[in-house]
Scaffold this motif. Structure first.
Motif, PDB file in Angstrom:
ATOM      1  N   LEU A  98      13.470  12.237  -5.283  1.00  0.00           N
ATOM      2  CA  LEU A  98      13.491  13.640  -5.697  1.00  0.00           C
ATOM      3  C   LEU A  98      12.086  14.232  -5.815  1.00  0.00           C
ATOM      4  O   LEU A  98      11.878  15.416  -5.544  1.00  0.00           O
ATOM      5  CB  LEU A  98      14.210  13.773  -7.042  1.00  0.00           C
ATOM      6  CG  LEU A  98      15.718  13.531  -7.037  1.00  0.00           C
ATOM      7  CD1 LEU A  98      16.248  13.440  -8.464  1.00  0.00           C
ATOM      8  CD2 LEU A  98      16.432  14.654  -6.281  1.00  0.00           C
ATOM      9  N   TYR A  99      11.122  13.397  -6.216  1.00  0.00           N
ATOM     10  CA  TYR A  99       9.754  13.870  -6.466  1.00  0.00           C
ATOM     11  C   TYR A  99       8.769  12.938  -5.767  1.00  0.00           C
ATOM     12  O   TYR A  99       8.092  12.133  -6.408  1.00  0.00           O
ATOM     13  CB  TYR A  99       9.480  13.939  -7.970  1.00  0.00           C
ATOM     14  CG  TYR A  99      10.426  14.869  -8.695  1.00  0.00           C
ATOM     15  CD1 TYR A  99      10.195  16.242  -8.726  1.00  0.00           C
ATOM     16  CD2 TYR A  99      11.569  14.374  -9.327  1.00  0.00           C
ATOM     17  CE1 TYR A  99      11.073  17.102  -9.372  1.00  0.00           C
ATOM     18  CE2 TYR A  99      12.450  15.227  -9.977  1.00  0.00           C
ATOM     19  CZ  TYR A  99      12.198  16.587  -9.994  1.00  0.00           C
ATOM     20  OH  TYR A  99      13.069  17.441 -10.628  1.00  0.00           O
ATOM     21  N   PRO A 100       8.674  13.027  -4.444  1.00  0.00           N
ATOM     22  CA  PRO A 100       7.827  12.080  -3.682  1.00  0.00           C
ATOM     23  C   PRO A 100       6.374  12.112  -4.134  1.00  0.00           C
ATOM     24  O   PRO A 100       5.798  13.181  -4.346  1.00  0.00           O
ATOM     25  CB  PRO A 100       7.967  12.579  -2.238  1.00  0.00           C
ATOM     26  CG  PRO A 100       9.213  13.404  -2.216  1.00  0.00           C
ATOM     27  CD  PRO A 100       9.333  14.021  -3.567  1.00  0.00           C
ATOM     28  N   GLY A 101       5.805  10.926  -4.288  1.00  0.00           N
ATOM     29  CA  GLY A 101       4.394  10.819  -4.606  1.00  0.00           C
ATOM     30  C   GLY A 101       4.022  11.153  -6.030  1.00  0.00           C
ATOM     31  O   GLY A 101       2.831  11.243  -6.359  1.00  0.00           O
ATOM     32  N   ARG A 102       5.023  11.286  -6.922  1.00  0.00           N
ATOM     33  CA  ARG A 102       4.712  11.679  -8.303  1.00  0.00           C
ATOM     34  C   ARG A 102       5.280  10.718  -9.351  1.00  0.00           C
ATOM     35  O   ARG A 102       5.121  10.976 -10.546  1.00  0.00           O
ATOM     36  CB  ARG A 102       5.258  13.087  -8.587  1.00  0.00           C
ATOM     37  CG  ARG A 102       4.563  14.201  -7.838  1.00  0.00           C
ATOM     38  CD  ARG A 102       5.076  15.559  -8.305  1.00  0.00           C
ATOM     39  NE  ARG A 102       4.842  15.735  -9.733  1.00  0.00           N
ATOM     40  CZ  ARG A 102       5.534  16.577 -10.512  1.00  0.00           C
ATOM     41  NH1 ARG A 102       6.525  17.290  -9.994  1.00  0.00           N
ATOM     42  NH2 ARG A 102       5.259  16.684 -11.782  1.00  0.00           N
ATOM     43  N   ALA A 158      10.931   7.870   0.699  1.00  0.00           N
ATOM     44  CA  ALA A 158       9.847   7.748   1.663  1.00  0.00           C
ATOM     45  C   ALA A 158       8.593   7.186   0.999  1.00  0.00           C
ATOM     46  O   ALA A 158       7.853   6.405   1.587  1.00  0.00           O
ATOM     47  CB  ALA A 158       9.549   9.116   2.281  1.00  0.00           C
ATOM     48  N   THR A 159       8.361   7.585  -0.226  1.00  0.00           N
ATOM     49  CA  THR A 159       7.259   7.053  -1.036  1.00  0.00           C
ATOM     50  C   THR A 159       7.846   6.522  -2.326  1.00  0.00           C
ATOM     51  O   THR A 159       8.360   7.297  -3.141  1.00  0.00           O
ATOM     52  CB  THR A 159       6.214   8.147  -1.342  1.00  0.00           C
ATOM     53  OG1 THR A 159       5.709   8.686  -0.118  1.00  0.00           O
ATOM     54  CG2 THR A 159       5.058   7.564  -2.161  1.00  0.00           C
ATOM     55  N   GLY A 160       7.820   5.227  -2.505  1.00  0.00           N
ATOM     56  CA  GLY A 160       8.427   4.627  -3.680  1.00  0.00           C
ATOM     57  C   GLY A 160       7.605   4.838  -4.932  1.00  0.00           C
ATOM     58  O   GLY A 160       6.459   5.313  -4.886  1.00  0.00           O
ATOM     59  N   PRO A 161       8.168   4.503  -6.092  1.00  0.00           N
ATOM     60  CA  PRO A 161       7.399   4.593  -7.329  1.00  0.00           C
ATOM     61  C   PRO A 161       6.243   3.601  -7.326  1.00  0.00           C
ATOM     62  O   PRO A 161       6.365   2.505  -6.771  1.00  0.00           O
ATOM     63  CB  PRO A 161       8.430   4.231  -8.406  1.00  0.00           C
ATOM     64  CG  PRO A 161       9.453   3.403  -7.696  1.00  0.00           C
ATOM     65  CD  PRO A 161       9.511   3.947  -6.299  1.00  0.00           C
ATOM     66  N   GLN A 162       5.127   3.981  -7.923  1.00  0.00           N
ATOM     67  CA  GLN A 162       3.992   3.060  -8.012  1.00  0.00           C
ATOM     68  C   GLN A 162       4.203   2.141  -9.207  1.00  0.00           C
ATOM     69  O   GLN A 162       4.318   2.610 -10.336  1.00  0.00           O
ATOM     70  CB  GLN A 162       2.675   3.819  -8.159  1.00  0.00           C
ATOM     71  CG  GLN A 162       1.468   2.877  -8.186  1.00  0.00           C
ATOM     72  CD  GLN A 162       0.140   3.607  -8.228  1.00  0.00           C
ATOM     73  OE1 GLN A 162       0.091   4.832  -8.173  1.00  0.00           O
ATOM     74  NE2 GLN A 162      -0.946   2.855  -8.329  1.00  0.00           N
ATOM     75  N   PRO A 163       4.229   0.811  -8.978  1.00  0.00           N
ATOM     76  CA  PRO A 163       4.509  -0.100 -10.092  1.00  0.00           C
ATOM     77  C   PRO A 163       3.249  -0.531 -10.837  1.00  0.00           C
ATOM     78  O   PRO A 163       2.199  -0.767 -10.232  1.00  0.00           O
ATOM     79  CB  PRO A 163       5.157  -1.291  -9.386  1.00  0.00           C
ATOM     80  CG  PRO A 163       4.548  -1.306  -8.027  1.00  0.00           C
ATOM     81  CD  PRO A 163       4.233   0.127  -7.680  1.00  0.00           C
ATOM     82  N   PHE A 164       3.380  -0.637 -12.141  1.00  0.00           N
ATOM     83  CA  PHE A 164       2.324  -1.117 -13.022  1.00  0.00           C
ATOM     84  C   PHE A 164       2.926  -2.138 -13.978  1.00  0.00           C
ATOM     85  O   PHE A 164       4.058  -1.960 -14.455  1.00  0.00           O
ATOM     86  CB  PHE A 164       1.743   0.025 -13.879  1.00  0.00           C
ATOM     87  CG  PHE A 164       1.055   1.112 -13.114  1.00  0.00           C
ATOM     88  CD1 PHE A 164      -0.324   1.170 -13.041  1.00  0.00           C
ATOM     89  CD2 PHE A 164       1.787   2.112 -12.486  1.00  0.00           C
ATOM     90  CE1 PHE A 164      -0.961   2.192 -12.356  1.00  0.00           C
ATOM     91  CE2 PHE A 164       1.167   3.136 -11.796  1.00  0.00           C
ATOM     92  CZ  PHE A 164      -0.218   3.171 -11.730  1.00  0.00           C
TER      93      PHE A 164
END
Length: 327
Positions: A98-102, A158-164
């Motif tokens: 829903l919110y690519p890259g964010r 297309a851009t997954g969540p960035q994991p930490f």
């Protein structure tokens, strides 16, 4: 060295405030941070604690993404022992679609509540699975990247969540490296410079980048006002003979936690939190020192004051010296 600023929000419930009102303050703070140029806005997870309304970060993340335009939004963090890895991957993949890259996915390893609340939260899990955090992390990482064990998360963003991975030890930093994730070091909890130096050195050697460093910070128009606001803030650490430990806000809370935990020997020690407090210039002087000392390019700031207007003012003040921090 330039650095980016992000915020961690626990949705604290100030005296005379309801939990619902605390959540509205979180929405206001996130919108303000978006306008002021902060890099990330993260929501913590806690359960059954009267002073915190942060029970469902994934819900707040969706709401904040919908009412902001630019800022990255995520969890700080989802407490993985309480859930199945598949469902966490699924929820955050939908958010990322829903919110690519964010979208950020910060993962913590603690339970986040009193033992009786934790038992209620984990009641439907397979026996023993809550303790299998290493397995869950590996599964979550695999499903975020693609198919695993014949199952694939859909929709695939297309851009997954960035994991930490969030932690406070050298072992947690090593675990983040093994996963290929960024690491967030809880400097706001231990304030241990020797440990922070070891973690930073490990990550710089392995990746060329330092950790994201969590720092407790609060700004006011004058140093005296800021110090008065945080004066007397303490926390209590309860340590059990089996190696488990947890930080709580009072000795009474620590004893109640121990009662609920069960018949295990324990010790209680009072601690003073390490808080960077003062004017905005004071805050940035300290962040610049930490940035230079440990090679830190990203800070996430935890504000230890519950009163709404004081928190919003602090967010505004810290954002102002933009020439000294790349937001």
């Amino acid at each position: 060295m330039s650095y980016r600023l992000s915020l961690l929000d626990k949705s604290p419930v100030a005296e005379g405030m309801s939990g619902a009102e605390a959540l509205q303050v979180t929405l206001q703070a996130a919108a303000l941070a978006d306008r002021l140029g902060y890099h990330r806005y993260w929501l913590a997870e806690h359960h059954g604690l009267p002073g915190l309304a942060s029970a469902a970060p994934e819900v707040m993340i969706a709401q904040i993404l919908a009412v902001t335009r630019r800022i990255r939004v995520g969890s700080g963090g989802i407490l993985l022992q309480n859930y199945g890895a598949w469902k966490v991957a699924e929820i955050f993949s939908v958010l990322a679609a829903l919110y690519p890259g964010r979208v950020d996915l910060g993962i913590g390893k603690s339970p986040g509540g009193l033992p009786q609340v934790t038992r209620a939260l984990q009641r439907e899990l397979r026996g023993g699975s809550a303790a299998e955090v290493g397995r869950k992390l590996a599964e979550l990482s695999a499903w975020l990247q693609g198919a695993h064990e014949g199952a694939e998360i859909l929709p695939r963003p297309a851009t997954g969540p960035q994991p930490f991975l969030l932690g406070g030890s050298l072992a947690s930093a090593e675990q983040a490296l093994a996963l290929g994730w960024a690491y967030v070091h809880a400097g706001h909890q231990d304030g241990n410079p020797e440990l922070t130096a070891k973690v930073a050195a490990l990550l710089h050697h392995a990746t060329g980048e330092g950790p994201v460093l969590a720092v407790a910070a609060f700004a006011a128009p004058t140093r005296e006002e800021a110090e008065a606001r945080i004066g007397g803030l303490t926390f209590v650490k309860v340590s059990f003979a089996d190696g488990h430990s947890v930080n709580l806000t009072s000795e009474a809370g620590a004893r109640e936690y121990a009662r609920q935990y069960g018949p295990v020997d324990y010790e209680i020690s009072q601690r003073t939190p390490v808080i960077v407090a003062g004017t905005a210039d004071d805050i940035h002087d300290r962040l610049s020192t930490l940035s230079q000392r440990y090679g830190i390019r990203d800070f996430v700031l935890d504000q230890p004051v519950a009163e709404a207007q004081a928190r919003l003012n602090s967010i505004s003040l810290i954002a102002r010296p933009v020439a000294r921090a790349v937001a």
